[in-house]
Design an enzyme around this catalytic site. Structure first.
Site, PDB file in Angstrom:
ATOM      1  N   GLU A   1       2.256  -6.639  -3.738  1.00 54.42           N
ATOM      2  CA  GLU A   1       2.461  -5.359  -3.082  1.00 54.42           C
ATOM      3  C   GLU A   1       1.028  -5.267  -2.389  1.00 54.42           C
ATOM      4  O   GLU A   1       0.921  -4.657  -1.422  1.00 54.42           O
ATOM      5  CB  GLU A   1       2.901  -4.254  -3.841  1.00 54.42           C
ATOM      6  CG  GLU A   1       3.105  -2.993  -3.211  1.00 54.42           C
ATOM      7  CD  GLU A   1       1.635  -2.001  -3.043  1.00 54.42           C
ATOM      8  OE1 GLU A   1       1.978  -1.029  -2.082  1.00 54.42           O
ATOM      9  OE2 GLU A   1       0.810  -2.189  -3.615  1.00 54.42           O
TER      10      GLU A   1
ATOM     11  N   ASP B   1       1.212  -6.327  -9.465  1.00 53.99           N
ATOM     12  CA  ASP B   1      -0.339  -6.517  -9.099  1.00 53.99           C
ATOM     13  C   ASP B   1      -1.044  -5.131  -8.885  1.00 53.99           C
ATOM     14  O   ASP B   1      -0.211  -4.277  -8.448  1.00 53.99           O
ATOM     15  CB  ASP B   1      -0.485  -7.241  -7.724  1.00 53.99           C
ATOM     16  CG  ASP B   1       0.243  -6.772  -6.560  1.00 53.99           C
ATOM     17  OD1 ASP B   1       1.370  -6.136  -6.646  1.00 53.99           O
ATOM     18  OD2 ASP B   1      -0.195  -7.158  -5.555  1.00 53.99           O
TER      19      ASP B   1
END
Length: 174
Positions: free
Chosen positions: A159, A96
């Site tokens: 994250e 991400d």
């Protein structure tokens, strides 16, 4: 017979183009967090990784855990290669990325290469780690050196939201 280092260097040289193509394929897949709708990006990364000949485990994060992290969807991926008895080494990277914001002079999802540099969200952090780790594992397999232990690649998709769902949606037992 050449040294292990020489064989790895030869592998890296031989596979450079394929590694760039793999990274470009992942960079071209939006995985902005927020909003954190990353399951489709994880599935695409899993298919690209399987295209390298690696086996990918998919670990969908339960909806309640994802929503508690302020996300829409997440699937974490594990690639596991056992070389024999010994320790487990896990390499973690996140797929991400923060949204691109303004000021881009290249398409943030274009994976365009200019003067040897790839432009795009995650090209430096941390989608490039997917490529580095996957091809390092392929290099270890290719050189056929006597190895022991297990290498795991953990590709997570939360994250940017604090990695709360990764702790609840990714098991390394197996």
């Amino acid at each position: 017979m050449s040294s292990v280092e020489d064989r790895i260097a030869a592998f890296v040289e031989r596979e450079h183009g394929r590694q760039i193509d793999y990274l470009a394929g992942i960079v071209k897949i939006p995985s902005d967090n927020p909003p954190g709708d990353c399951a489709a990006a994880a599935e695409a990364a899993a298919r690209l990784t399987e295209g390298l000949g690696l086996v990918v485990e998919r670990h969908p994060v339960p909806r309640d855990v994802v929503e508690a992290a302020g996300m829409v969807s997440a699937t974490n991926l594990i690639v596991r290669r056992r070389f024999g008895d010994g320790p487990v080494i896990a390499l973690n990277a996140h797929g991400d990325v923060v949204p691109p914001g303004t000021g881009w002079t290249h398409d943030p999802y274009g994976a365009e290469i200019v003067d040897g540099w790839m432009y795009g969200r995650g090209a430096a952090v941390s989608k490039s780690d997917f490529a580095t780790y996957a091809f390092a594992l392929l290099a270890l397999e290719a050189i056929e050196a006597p190895l022991a232990g297990t290498v795991e690649l953990h590709f997570t998709y939360d994250e940017e939201a604090g990695a709360r769902s990764a702790r609840n949606g990714c098991s390394t037992r197996g």
